[in-house]
Design an enzyme around this catalytic site. Structure first.
Site, PDB file in Angstrom:
ATOM      1  N   SER A   1      -1.691   2.832  -6.360  1.00  0.00           N
ATOM      2  CA  SER A   1      -1.145   4.073  -5.834  1.00  0.00           C
ATOM      3  C   SER A   1      -1.173   4.004  -4.368  1.00  0.00           C
ATOM      4  CB  SER A   1      -1.927   5.406  -6.355  1.00  0.00           C
ATOM      5  OG  SER A   1      -3.173   5.365  -5.520  1.00  0.00           O
ATOM      6  N   LYS A   2      -0.667   5.132  -3.616  1.00  0.00           N
ATOM      7  CA  LYS A   2      -0.668   5.348  -2.351  1.00  0.00           C
ATOM      8  C   LYS A   2      -1.833   5.055  -1.609  1.00  0.00           C
ATOM      9  CE  LYS A   2       2.898   8.830  -2.092  1.00  0.00           C
ATOM     10  NZ  LYS A   2       2.758  10.030  -2.939  1.00  0.00           N
ATOM     11  N   ARG A   3      -2.921   5.359  -2.229  1.00  0.00           N
ATOM     12  CA  ARG A   3      -4.121   5.121  -1.758  1.00  0.00           C
ATOM     13  C   ARG A   3      -4.425   3.683  -1.133  1.00  0.00           C
ATOM     14  NH1 ARG A   3      -8.409   5.183  -4.568  1.00  0.00           N
ATOM     15  NH2 ARG A   3      -6.970   5.204  -6.690  1.00  0.00           N
ATOM     16  N   HIS A   4      -3.799   2.582  -2.050  1.00  0.00           N
ATOM     17  CA  HIS A   4      -4.077   1.311  -1.581  1.00  0.00           C
ATOM     18  C   HIS A   4      -3.264   0.852  -0.682  1.00  0.00           C
ATOM     19  CE1 HIS A   4      -5.408   2.039  -5.859  1.00  0.00           C
ATOM     20  NE2 HIS A   4      -6.416   1.288  -5.389  1.00  0.00           N
ATOM     21  N   GLY A   5      -1.950   1.436  -0.280  1.00  0.00           N
ATOM     22  CA  GLY A   5      -1.108   0.796   0.549  1.00  0.00           C
ATOM     23  C   GLY A   5       0.371   1.231   0.088  1.00  0.00           C
TER      24      GLY A   5
END
Ligand code: GLU
Length: 492
Positions: free
Chosen positions: A253-257
């Site tokens: 998800s966005k949290r990872h990049g």
């Protein structure tokens, strides 16, 4: 011979995520490999969230990545229309067919009623299930209420005590217990079909004989298998791909990049590198450790039976590395062309002078030793157009008599040579200083490096000098500073 017909069926509710792009890619590779056809079907039944703009973007993004199809809303084809929103009549007919055959029934429960039941179930920590209220109505009574104009959805009658089994190319035999599935709505009272229903009708009518999709759809497949049976359709082959996870083993998800194709494109990933990387998310070629593949090589080597059941971890570092390897495979002209928009975005302007693109390509190749992405490389170009030296560097030369002497001679010698100065000429001058002044080693080279590059370390002089010398003769804005203008900074 029966040709393979595959499909990629995105919902146009956002930008294409790498997980979906990987699904599209595996469908594409399998279709190409086996001489089959790929269909792009737009699943735009979620009226509120679906947008035509997302559909246009997803077509553009998939094409950028190198995925193409034979039939779709942009291409037409024998089995269209290829947007579910244009097929509602068809779904209605099949809904009626299921009612007539006793496999489905009208449901008059209101959204309020259903929401309340859902909330109750949630409060009690129970599975949300349909109560079965309308299943008990007689066909005649239901028919009468429909005729009286009462809004009615259509629910599928899930057979009781049935083991639902299907074979999956990745997960082999998959089994579900029908008693754990409550009767799903297949057509809403608005006439909009539920995903599990429209997907079965469309896959059947579009003659899809192989469905490759994410394993988050496994429990949907169980419901779809029941619908295939009730409608008397043959089952396609299934292959469910494991999920794409971040390094912490949670869904990417966005949290990872970055997660959407458009983000990767804007950061300066090459489509061929991303395509290569996505193909290796869950698939590995038989034998050998080869990791760099062109699109054609992927098509040749891909084998859906070699797809792994275990989750695929998205490794941004590996993708960056792969990007650099792919950009090094491009020739100077191609690399220069790909760099152009990134340089423009970084504030550079240039004319169509034929020398410019190859110069950009050569320079980008040198910079690729330090950066992996086209956007980072574009920033690296700024060192050639700047004379903004660190004052500490300037004084380190000013404070040393020997260094001043080296730079003084260098500057005087270079002033007499027309630009672009050849690196061999510079080597000659360096040798001359050494013989004339007896200065050698670090005392000779270090001030030259500092004066020309403004940096203690970085690009080798035999790369740096040709870049600035050629660059300074080209019509580039801001202008590239050549040796003479750099050396001048140090001459009082
Ligand atoms: N529209 C569905 C999705 O985007 C398609 C799933 C499928 O391939 O059947 O998840």
């Amino acid at each position: 011979m029966n040709t393979n017909r595959l499909r990629f069926a995105p919902s146009p509710t956002g930008y294409v995520h790498v997980g979906n792009a990987r699904t599209a890619l595996f469908n594409f590779l399998h279709a190409e490999k086996t001489g089959g056809a790929l269909v792009l079907r737009i699943e735009d039944t979620d009226v509120e969230r679906s947008k035509r703009e997302y559909e246009e973007n997803l077509i553009k993004d998939l094409k950028w990545l190198g995925i193409d199809w034979q039939e779709g809303p942009d291409k037409g084809g024998e089995f269209g229309p290829y947007r579910q929103s244009e097929r509602t009549e068809t779904y209605r007919n099949y809904g009626q067919q299921l009612i007539d055959a006793g496999h489905a029934y009208y449901c008059f429960c209101t959204p309020d009623e259903l929401n309340k039941a859902k909330e109750n179930a949630q409060e009690q920590g129970l599975q949300q299930e349909y109560s079965g209220k309308c299943r008990k109505l007689s066909a005649a009574e239901a028919q009468k209420r429909v005729q009286n104009g009462e809004p009615a959805a259509i629910r599928f009658k899930v057979p009781e005590n049935t083991e639902i089994t299907f074979y999956d190319l990745v997960r082999e035999k998959v089994t579900f217990d029908s008693n754990l599935i409550s009767d799903p709505i297949i057509l809403r009272s608005s006439g909009i079909p539920a995903y599990n229903f429209s997907v079965v009708i469309d896959d059947y009518l579009m003659k899809i004989n192989m469905v490759i999709r994410g394993e988050d759809h496994l429990s949907n497949t169980a419901r779809q298998v029941l619908l295939y049976k009730a409608l008397g359709f043959d089952l396609p082959k299934f292959a469910h791909l494991s999920m794409v996870m971040g390094s912490d083993n949670t869904k990417l998800s966005k949290r990872h990049g970055s997660t959407s194709l458009i983000q990767f494109r804007e950061e300066g990933y090459l489509p061929e590198a991303l395509l290569n990387y996505l193909a290796l998310l869950g698939w590995s070629p038989a034998g050998g450790d080869k990791v760099l593949f062109t699109r054609d090589e992927l098509i040749k080597d891909f084998n859906i039976k070699k797809v792994s059941k275990s989750a695929a971890i998205f490794d941004y570092q590996k993708l960056k590395w792969m990007n650099r390897e792919h950009l090094r495979l491009l020739d100077d002209k191609e690399l220069g062309t790909r760099m152009t928009p990134f340089l423009q975005r970084a504030g550079f302007e240039f004319t169509d002078d034929p020398g410019i693109i190859p110069w950009i390509g050569k320079t980008a190749r040198v910079l690729s030793a330090y950066h992996h992405l086209l956007s980072e490389i574009a920033d690296g170009f700024k060192q050639f157009t700047s004379l903004d030296y660190d004052p500490a560097i300037v004084s380190s030369i000013a404070d040393s008599e020997e260094a001043r002497k080296v730079i003084g001679i260098m500057s005087a010698e270079i002033a007499g040579v027309p630009s672009p100065v050849d690196f061999s000429k510079v080597a000659e001058i360096i040798k001359k200083i050494q013989q004339q002044e007896g200065i050698k080693g670090k005392a000779l080279y270090h001030p030259i490096r500092l004066a020309l590059t403004g940096k203690e370390s970085g690009i080798e002089l035999n790369d740096f000098i040709p870049i600035i010398e050629t660059g300074s003769t080209l019509d580039i804005k801001p202008a590239v500073y050549n040796m003479a203008s750099r050396l001048k900074v140090f001459i009082a």
